[in-house]
Write a protein that holds these residues in place. Structure first.
Motif, PDB file in Angstrom:
ATOM      1  N   TYR A  28      47.462  42.910  42.910  1.00 19.17           N
ATOM      2  CA  TYR A  28      47.973  43.644  44.062  1.00 19.17           C
ATOM      3  C   TYR A  28      46.861  43.796  45.087  1.00 19.17           C
ATOM      4  O   TYR A  28      45.725  44.020  44.711  1.00 19.17           O
ATOM      5  CB  TYR A  28      48.438  45.038  43.623  1.00 19.17           C
ATOM      6  N   PRO A  29      47.137  43.696  46.373  1.00 18.20           N
ATOM      7  CA  PRO A  29      48.430  43.385  46.923  1.00 18.20           C
ATOM      8  C   PRO A  29      48.713  41.894  46.967  1.00 18.20           C
ATOM      9  O   PRO A  29      49.857  41.487  46.940  1.00 18.20           O
ATOM     10  CB  PRO A  29      48.396  43.990  48.300  1.00 18.20           C
ATOM     11  N   HIS A  62      42.236  37.690  47.428  1.00 19.21           N
ATOM     12  CA  HIS A  62      41.100  38.589  47.222  1.00 19.21           C
ATOM     13  C   HIS A  62      41.133  39.118  45.799  1.00 19.21           C
ATOM     14  O   HIS A  62      42.177  39.455  45.281  1.00 19.21           O
ATOM     15  CB  HIS A  62      41.143  39.760  48.207  1.00 19.21           C
ATOM     16  N   ASN A  63      39.973  39.190  45.180  1.00 16.62           N
ATOM     17  CA  ASN A  63      39.918  39.703  43.814  1.00 16.62           C
ATOM     18  C   ASN A  63      38.609  40.450  43.584  1.00 16.62           C
ATOM     19  O   ASN A  63      37.824  40.096  42.726  1.00 16.62           O
ATOM     20  CB  ASN A  63      40.085  38.581  42.789  1.00 16.62           C
ATOM     21  N   GLU A  64      38.385  41.502  44.365  1.00 12.26           N
ATOM     22  CA  GLU A  64      37.160  42.287  44.181  1.00 12.26           C
ATOM     23  C   GLU A  64      37.140  42.992  42.832  1.00 12.26           C
ATOM     24  O   GLU A  64      36.065  43.260  42.302  1.00 12.26           O
ATOM     25  CB  GLU A  64      36.985  43.314  45.304  1.00 12.26           C
ATOM     26  N   VAL A  65      38.304  43.282  42.268  1.00 14.27           N
ATOM     27  CA  VAL A  65      38.316  43.901  40.946  1.00 14.27           C
ATOM     28  C   VAL A  65      37.623  42.971  39.957  1.00 14.27           C
ATOM     29  O   VAL A  65      36.732  43.374  39.215  1.00 14.27           O
ATOM     30  CB  VAL A  65      39.752  44.244  40.479  1.00 14.27           C
ATOM     31  N   GLY A 115      56.010  37.675  45.172  1.00 13.95           N
ATOM     32  CA  GLY A 115      56.719  37.198  43.996  1.00 13.95           C
ATOM     33  C   GLY A 115      56.927  38.278  42.943  1.00 13.95           C
ATOM     34  O   GLY A 115      57.044  37.977  41.760  1.00 13.95           O
ATOM     35  N   CYS A 116      56.948  39.532  43.378  1.00  6.49           N
ATOM     36  CA  CYS A 116      57.138  40.619  42.417  1.00  6.49           C
ATOM     37  C   CYS A 116      57.657  41.844  43.138  1.00  6.49           C
ATOM     38  O   CYS A 116      57.691  41.898  44.366  1.00  6.49           O
ATOM     39  CB  CYS A 116      55.837  40.954  41.703  1.00  6.49           C
ATOM     40  N   TYR A 117      58.051  42.834  42.345  1.00  2.00           N
ATOM     41  CA  TYR A 117      58.371  44.131  42.913  1.00  2.00           C
ATOM     42  C   TYR A 117      57.056  44.817  43.206  1.00  2.00           C
ATOM     43  O   TYR A 117      56.161  44.865  42.374  1.00  2.00           O
ATOM     44  CB  TYR A 117      59.215  44.959  41.933  1.00  2.00           C
ATOM     45  N   MET A 118      56.918  45.342  44.394  1.00  2.35           N
ATOM     46  CA  MET A 118      55.630  45.858  44.837  1.00  2.35           C
ATOM     47  C   MET A 118      55.140  47.043  44.014  1.00  2.35           C
ATOM     48  O   MET A 118      53.975  47.125  43.696  1.00  2.35           O
ATOM     49  CB  MET A 118      55.680  46.228  46.322  1.00  2.35           C
ATOM     50  N   LEU A 119      56.012  47.960  43.645  1.00  2.00           N
ATOM     51  CA  LEU A 119      55.563  49.094  42.856  1.00  2.00           C
ATOM     52  C   LEU A 119      55.058  48.629  41.497  1.00  2.00           C
ATOM     53  O   LEU A 119      54.018  49.051  41.027  1.00  2.00           O
ATOM     54  CB  LEU A 119      56.691  50.116  42.698  1.00  2.00           C
ATOM     55  N   TYR A 120      55.776  47.713  40.888  1.00  3.32           N
ATOM     56  CA  TYR A 120      55.338  47.139  39.621  1.00  3.32           C
ATOM     57  C   TYR A 120      53.992  46.441  39.802  1.00  3.32           C
ATOM     58  O   TYR A 120      53.095  46.572  38.974  1.00  3.32           O
ATOM     59  CB  TYR A 120      56.390  46.159  39.101  1.00  3.32           C
ATOM     60  N   GLY A 121      53.819  45.745  40.898  1.00  2.00           N
ATOM     61  CA  GLY A 121      52.544  45.094  41.193  1.00  2.00           C
ATOM     62  C   GLY A 121      51.419  46.091  41.304  1.00  2.00           C
ATOM     63  O   GLY A 121      50.304  45.840  40.861  1.00  2.00           O
ATOM     64  N   TYR A 122      51.702  47.256  41.863  1.00  2.00           N
ATOM     65  CA  TYR A 122      50.664  48.271  42.000  1.00  2.00           C
ATOM     66  C   TYR A 122      50.273  48.845  40.647  1.00  2.00           C
ATOM     67  O   TYR A 122      49.098  49.080  40.393  1.00  2.00           O
ATOM     68  CB  TYR A 122      51.105  49.385  42.946  1.00  2.00           C
ATOM     69  N   TYR A 123      51.229  49.055  39.780  1.00  2.00           N
ATOM     70  CA  TYR A 123      50.895  49.519  38.428  1.00  2.00           C
ATOM     71  C   TYR A 123      50.028  48.492  37.708  1.00  2.00           C
ATOM     72  O   TYR A 123      49.081  48.843  37.011  1.00  2.00           O
ATOM     73  CB  TYR A 123      52.154  49.804  37.609  1.00  2.00           C
ATOM     74  N   ASN A 124      50.344  47.227  37.875  1.00  2.00           N
ATOM     75  CA  ASN A 124      49.510  46.170  37.288  1.00  2.00           C
ATOM     76  C   ASN A 124      48.103  46.214  37.861  1.00  2.00           C
ATOM     77  O   ASN A 124      47.119  46.024  37.149  1.00  2.00           O
ATOM     78  CB  ASN A 124      50.121  44.793  37.534  1.00  2.00           C
ATOM     79  N   TYR A 125      48.017  46.455  39.160  1.00  2.00           N
ATOM     80  CA  TYR A 125      46.715  46.561  39.827  1.00  2.00           C
ATOM     81  C   TYR A 125      45.883  47.697  39.219  1.00  2.00           C
ATOM     82  O   TYR A 125      44.716  47.504  38.872  1.00  2.00           O
ATOM     83  CB  TYR A 125      46.919  46.797  41.325  1.00  2.00           C
ATOM     84  N   LEU A 126      46.479  48.874  39.092  1.00  2.00           N
ATOM     85  CA  LEU A 126      45.741  50.006  38.529  1.00  2.00           C
ATOM     86  C   LEU A 126      45.301  49.726  37.096  1.00  2.00           C
ATOM     87  O   LEU A 126      44.168  50.030  36.724  1.00  2.00           O
ATOM     88  CB  LEU A 126      46.587  51.279  38.582  1.00  2.00           C
ATOM     89  N   GLN A 127      46.179  49.125  36.300  1.00  3.48           N
ATOM     90  CA  GLN A 127      45.812  48.802  34.917  1.00  3.48           C
ATOM     91  C   GLN A 127      44.676  47.782  34.887  1.00  3.48           C
ATOM     92  O   GLN A 127      43.732  47.909  34.103  1.00  3.48           O
ATOM     93  CB  GLN A 127      47.014  48.264  34.138  1.00  3.48           C
ATOM     94  N   ASN A 128      44.738  46.792  35.785  1.00  3.81           N
ATOM     95  CA  ASN A 128      43.686  45.784  35.892  1.00  3.81           C
ATOM     96  C   ASN A 128      42.355  46.438  36.253  1.00  3.81           C
ATOM     97  O   ASN A 128      41.307  46.135  35.671  1.00  3.81           O
ATOM     98  CB  ASN A 128      44.095  44.746  36.944  1.00  3.81           C
ATOM     99  N   MET A 129      42.402  47.381  37.179  1.00  2.45           N
ATOM    100  CA  MET A 129      41.179  48.052  37.609  1.00  2.45           C
ATOM    101  C   MET A 129      40.599  48.905  36.478  1.00  2.45           C
ATOM    102  O   MET A 129      39.392  48.880  36.233  1.00  2.45           O
ATOM    103  CB  MET A 129      41.464  48.907  38.842  1.00  2.45           C
ATOM    104  N   VAL A 130      41.444  49.661  35.794  1.00  2.00           N
ATOM    105  CA  VAL A 130      40.984  50.491  34.684  1.00  2.00           C
ATOM    106  C   VAL A 130      40.367  49.622  33.588  1.00  2.00           C
ATOM    107  O   VAL A 130      39.285  49.921  33.076  1.00  2.00           O
ATOM    108  CB  VAL A 130      42.145  51.355  34.128  1.00  2.00           C
ATOM    109  N   ASP A 131      41.026  48.540  33.230  1.00  9.05           N
ATOM    110  CA  ASP A 131      40.524  47.652  32.181  1.00  9.05           C
ATOM    111  C   ASP A 131      39.256  46.914  32.594  1.00  9.05           C
ATOM    112  O   ASP A 131      38.354  46.714  31.785  1.00  9.05           O
ATOM    113  CB  ASP A 131      41.584  46.610  31.795  1.00  9.05           C
ATOM    114  N   SER A 132      39.169  46.514  33.856  1.00 12.01           N
ATOM    115  CA  SER A 132      38.048  45.700  34.325  1.00 12.01           C
ATOM    116  C   SER A 132      36.798  46.494  34.645  1.00 12.01           C
ATOM    117  O   SER A 132      35.694  45.965  34.578  1.00 12.01           O
ATOM    118  CB  SER A 132      38.455  44.924  35.585  1.00 12.01           C
ATOM    119  N   TYR A 133      36.949  47.751  35.025  1.00 14.09           N
ATOM    120  CA  TYR A 133      35.811  48.526  35.498  1.00 14.09           C
ATOM    121  C   TYR A 133      35.262  49.525  34.488  1.00 14.09           C
ATOM    122  O   TYR A 133      34.149  49.985  34.625  1.00 14.09           O
ATOM    123  CB  TYR A 133      36.166  49.273  36.784  1.00 14.09           C
ATOM    124  N   ASP A 134      36.021  49.927  33.504  1.00 12.93           N
ATOM    125  CA  ASP A 134      35.555  50.884  32.503  1.00 12.93           C
ATOM    126  C   ASP A 134      34.948  52.123  33.178  1.00 12.93           C
ATOM    127  O   ASP A 134      33.838  52.539  32.880  1.00 12.93           O
ATOM    128  CB  ASP A 134      34.539  50.217  31.569  1.00 12.93           C
TER     129      ASP A 134
END
Length: 191
Positions: free
Chosen positions: A106-107, A115-118, A156-175
């Motif tokens: 996301y986005p 972009h993939n700064e995460v 190619g996705c529902y935006m709210l679902y994409g945002y939840y994926n983004y937050l999970q990606n950030m939590v998992d990637s950044y610790d």
């Protein structure tokens, strides 16, 4: 407090006023610790005044930030070497990673596509945590589609679902020890 005072306001009276307002932590400093002597002086001054008035500061270290931007792998030793000259200030509480990183989750639309700064800053964030220091990043606050669960054909996705994926990606990637979220309620007409 989100941003610290600018360089011209690094003086005792400024930090005394910050303390009087009830702010006790400066999350994102306007100063960058780097190899430049003036930059280092400003960070030391900020940490000194913050310490004097019982505040804490999350330090922005340009060297770690640049490692992330260049896709270099950070290690515990890298972080320990970076913080060696300011870690003993009682006001030092952790390290800035990246403000509002985007990800492939996301986005990934329009000007942010690709972009993939995460992912880019993941190594630095994990090394900070492994070295025992608090890491901080402010999550991307979303765009006009954030609070609408509708299909976005470009993403190619529902935006709210994409945002939840983004937050999970950030939590998992950044610790991270903590993460903030910015919402600008008056930037989109009608909100």
């Amino acid at each position: 407090g989100f941003f610290s005072p600018t360089a011209s306001l690094i003086e005792a009276a400024t930090y005394e006023t910050i303390k009087e307002t009830g702010v006790n932590h400066i999350i994102e400093s306007d100063m960058w610790y780097s190899d430049d002597a003036l930059d280092r002086y400003r960070v030391y001054a900020e940490l000194s005044y913050a310490q004097k008035y019982g505040l804490t500061v999350t330090v922005r270290d340009q060297r770690l930030y640049t490692m992330g931007a260049n896709g270099e792998t950070a290690t515990v030793e890298t972080v320990q070497n970076a913080v060696a000259n300011y870690k003993d200030y009682q006001s030092f509480t952790g390290l800035f990673i990246y403000d509002e990183p985007k990800s492939t989750a996301y986005p990934n639309v329009g000007t942010w596509k690709g972009h993939n700064e995460v992912g880019t800053y993941s190594s630095v964030a994990k090394a900070i945590a492994a070295a025992g220091y608090e890491g901080w990043s402010n999550a991307f606050g979303g765009d006009a589609d954030l609070f609408y669960n509708r299909y976005n054909s470009e993403a190619g996705c529902y935006m709210l679902y994409g945002y939840y994926n983004y937050l999970q990606n950030m939590v998992d990637s950044y610790d991270l020890d903590f993460m903030s979220f910015t919402c600008y309620p008056f930037t989109v007409e009608g909100n």
